[in-house]
Design a protein around this motif. Sequence first.
Motif, PDB file in Angstrom:
ATOM      1  N   LEU A   1       0.966  -1.394  -0.507  1.00  0.00           N
ATOM      2  CA  LEU A   1       0.144   0.248   0.251  1.00  0.00           C
ATOM      3  C   LEU A   1       0.842   1.387   0.255  1.00  0.00           C
ATOM      4  CD1 LEU A   1      -2.798   0.882   0.356  1.00  0.00           C
ATOM      5  CD2 LEU A   1      -2.979   1.065   2.820  1.00  0.00           C
ATOM      6  N   ASN A   2       0.967   1.466  -0.963  1.00  0.00           N
ATOM      7  CA  ASN A   2       2.169   2.748  -1.225  1.00  0.00           C
ATOM      8  C   ASN A   2       1.247   3.818  -1.321  1.00  0.00           C
ATOM      9  OD1 ASN A   2       4.021   4.736  -2.101  1.00  0.00           O
ATOM     10  ND2 ASN A   2       4.516   3.625  -3.810  1.00  0.00           N
ATOM     11  N   LEU A   3       1.527   4.925   0.062  1.00  0.00           N
ATOM     12  CA  LEU A   3       1.389   6.106  -0.353  1.00  0.00           C
ATOM     13  C   LEU A   3       2.393   7.071  -0.017  1.00  0.00           C
ATOM     14  CD1 LEU A   3      -2.198   5.103   0.630  1.00  0.00           C
ATOM     15  CD2 LEU A   3      -2.341   7.413  -0.094  1.00  0.00           C
ATOM     16  N   ASN A   4       3.478   6.637  -1.010  1.00  0.00           N
ATOM     17  CA  ASN A   4       4.522   8.314  -0.578  1.00  0.00           C
ATOM     18  C   ASN A   4       4.837   8.023  -1.776  1.00  0.00           C
ATOM     19  OD1 ASN A   4       6.317   8.984   1.658  1.00  0.00           O
ATOM     20  ND2 ASN A   4       7.537   7.237   0.987  1.00  0.00           N
TER      21      ASN A   4
ATOM     22  N   TRP B   1       2.218  13.938  12.527  1.00  0.00           N
ATOM     23  CA  TRP B   1       1.413  13.831  11.135  1.00  0.00           C
ATOM     24  C   TRP B   1       2.372  12.924  10.527  1.00  0.00           C
ATOM     25  CZ3 TRP B   1      -2.260  17.486  11.609  1.00  0.00           C
ATOM     26  CH2 TRP B   1      -1.814  18.662  12.236  1.00  0.00           C
ATOM     27  N   THR B   2       1.408  12.372   9.607  1.00  0.00           N
ATOM     28  CA  THR B   2       1.096  11.817   8.526  1.00  0.00           C
ATOM     29  C   THR B   2       1.930  12.567   7.092  1.00  0.00           C
ATOM     30  OG1 THR B   2       1.700   9.024   7.845  1.00  0.00           O
ATOM     31  CG2 THR B   2      -0.578  10.188   8.275  1.00  0.00           C
ATOM     32  N   ARG B   3       2.299  12.520   6.399  1.00  0.00           N
ATOM     33  CA  ARG B   3       1.885  13.173   5.124  1.00  0.00           C
ATOM     34  C   ARG B   3       2.243  11.752   3.995  1.00  0.00           C
ATOM     35  NH1 ARG B   3       7.052  14.096   1.584  1.00  0.00           N
ATOM     36  NH2 ARG B   3       6.940  12.319   0.866  1.00  0.00           N
ATOM     37  N   CYS B   4       0.742  12.004   2.919  1.00  0.00           N
ATOM     38  CA  CYS B   4       0.407  11.039   2.149  1.00  0.00           C
ATOM     39  C   CYS B   4       0.325  11.715   0.813  1.00  0.00           C
ATOM     40  CB  CYS B   4      -0.981  10.314   2.650  1.00  0.00           C
ATOM     41  SG  CYS B   4      -1.357   9.803   4.170  1.00  0.00           S
ATOM     42  N   SER B   5       0.838  10.689  -0.168  1.00  0.00           N
ATOM     43  CA  SER B   5       0.374  11.336  -1.440  1.00  0.00           C
ATOM     44  C   SER B   5      -0.028  10.694  -1.770  1.00  0.00           C
ATOM     45  CB  SER B   5       1.817  10.825  -1.936  1.00  0.00           C
ATOM     46  OG  SER B   5       3.516  11.291  -1.878  1.00  0.00           O
ATOM     47  N   ALA B   6      -1.490  11.567  -2.983  1.00  0.00           N
ATOM     48  CA  ALA B   6      -1.740  10.458  -4.265  1.00  0.00           C
ATOM     49  C   ALA B   6      -1.696  10.277  -5.224  1.00  0.00           C
ATOM     50  CB  ALA B   6      -3.147  11.263  -3.804  1.00  0.00           C
ATOM     51  N   GLN B   7      -1.410   9.495  -5.722  1.00  0.00           N
ATOM     52  CA  GLN B   7      -1.697   9.009  -6.978  1.00  0.00           C
ATOM     53  C   GLN B   7      -2.463   8.176  -7.388  1.00  0.00           C
ATOM     54  OE1 GLN B   7       0.503   9.120  -9.881  1.00  0.00           O
ATOM     55  NE2 GLN B   7       2.793  10.058  -9.065  1.00  0.00           N
ATOM     56  N   VAL B   8      -2.131   8.426  -9.406  1.00  0.00           N
ATOM     57  CA  VAL B   8      -3.262   7.977  -9.978  1.00  0.00           C
ATOM     58  C   VAL B   8      -3.459   6.573  -9.879  1.00  0.00           C
ATOM     59  CG1 VAL B   8      -2.495   9.480 -12.234  1.00  0.00           C
ATOM     60  CG2 VAL B   8      -1.145   7.183 -12.313  1.00  0.00           C
ATOM     61  N   TRP B   9      -2.528   5.678  -9.219  1.00  0.00           N
ATOM     62  CA  TRP B   9      -3.239   4.553  -9.330  1.00  0.00           C
ATOM     63  C   TRP B   9      -3.900   4.242  -7.484  1.00  0.00           C
ATOM     64  CZ3 TRP B   9       2.602   5.378  -8.700  1.00  0.00           C
ATOM     65  CH2 TRP B   9       2.171   5.739  -7.137  1.00  0.00           C
ATOM     66  N   ASN B  10      -4.237   5.487  -6.838  1.00  0.00           N
ATOM     67  CA  ASN B  10      -5.272   5.672  -5.135  1.00  0.00           C
ATOM     68  C   ASN B  10      -6.354   5.458  -5.675  1.00  0.00           C
ATOM     69  OD1 ASN B  10      -0.973   6.448  -4.157  1.00  0.00           O
ATOM     70  ND2 ASN B  10      -2.890   5.038  -3.824  1.00  0.00           N
TER      71      ASN B  10
END
Length: 417
Positions: free
Chosen positions: A25-28, A381-390
């Motif tokens: 689960l990649n949100l980075n 905090w957590t920093r989450c990256s939104a990408q096209v596969w998410n």
Amino acid sequence: MAYKEEKPEFGHAMLKYFALDPSYLNLNNGSYGTTPRPVLEAIRALSDRIEANPDLFHRIDFKPMLDEARSRVAQIIGANRDEVVFVPNASMGVNTVLRNFDWEEGDIIFAFTTTYGSVSRTVQYLTDVPPHPTKCVINLEFPMTHADILETFKQHIHANPAKPNKKRVAVIDGIVSNPGVLLPWKEMVKICKQEGIFSLIDAAHSIGQEVGLDLHKIDPDFWISNCHKWLSARRSCAVLYVPERNQHIIKCSIPTSHTYISPKDRTGPNFVVQFDWNGTIDYSSYITVTDAIEFREWMGGEEKINEYCHSLAIKGGQALAKVLGTSVMDPDGELTLNMVNVALPLPVDFPNMAAAAESMRNAILAKNAFSASYFHNNSWWTRCSAQVWNEIGDFEELGRRWLEVCADIKQQYGFTD
């Protein structure tokens, strides 16, 4: 290549175009990027071509391919081809600029408490060694508005005026790494111009995340961005933009190229050629930026990609906060592009904060997931990256895994609810 096929909808259907472990689960994406399969295929093909005749490639063939990649990147950021060169990463680009200034005692370097670690340390190093320019660190504590940031910036500038015949340089993040927030850097460039300050923009997260860049119009003095984070290139690859008016400042590449000419002996431009070749490297990450851009065009282009990712970051952050029982850092969205910051339900008084941070990092990785975690303004905090596969569900699942991590960490350190 995949970009010749009919494109699927954004979300999990896009995962087949990336080499990610299906269970991960990649949100980075914001840290290291995630190279699409078509770009990896292009790199393998180029590597085979290089190894078939290394001399032909490194002596002749690489140059027009590199020029084409520079042209494509220049178009995206609104620059001329011969104002951009490739460097390994944003830290190298910032170092290249800072180490090329002729520093004098009395010069001032502005940085921020949120400046990226290696860049902050570079500023510190330059002030530690002769001739000891002065460091001025500006405190930013989020959440805060763009108006607040601009006012704080102006106050520090006016409190640290230029000394006679001395220079001031401001190192400004386009998008801060942690917290993952957009600064009003374009307005800060204008302020620098008004105040006679060199603007050095560490835009590590910008290309591929900020749509409609026009550096000729914005007119920073220097601008650096990683292509491997949000532009879908393979790591490591960054673009360094230096407008023609400032190229005389960048006297030497790092490392020094065999094409270096002492400024007193120069009769014409010597900027681009130094970065074309300053030691043998693997050029595939640079050259296949062209393939990365073509893949993104196939996906629908920069506006469509970022419209999806931005919307998902906003909605995903809210969904994650709901699972965690906390809140987002930026409820109004002024600071948010494709990275969202959400508070973690953790105590703030760990006896060893560095050890706690390492425990969090290792624990979330052990859950086969990742989003960056950090301590800022007396909160975790957590920093989450939104990408096209998410999709939204990824944020919700991440929240469940972070809840388990937070419970384990609190138990490990003896905290009870």
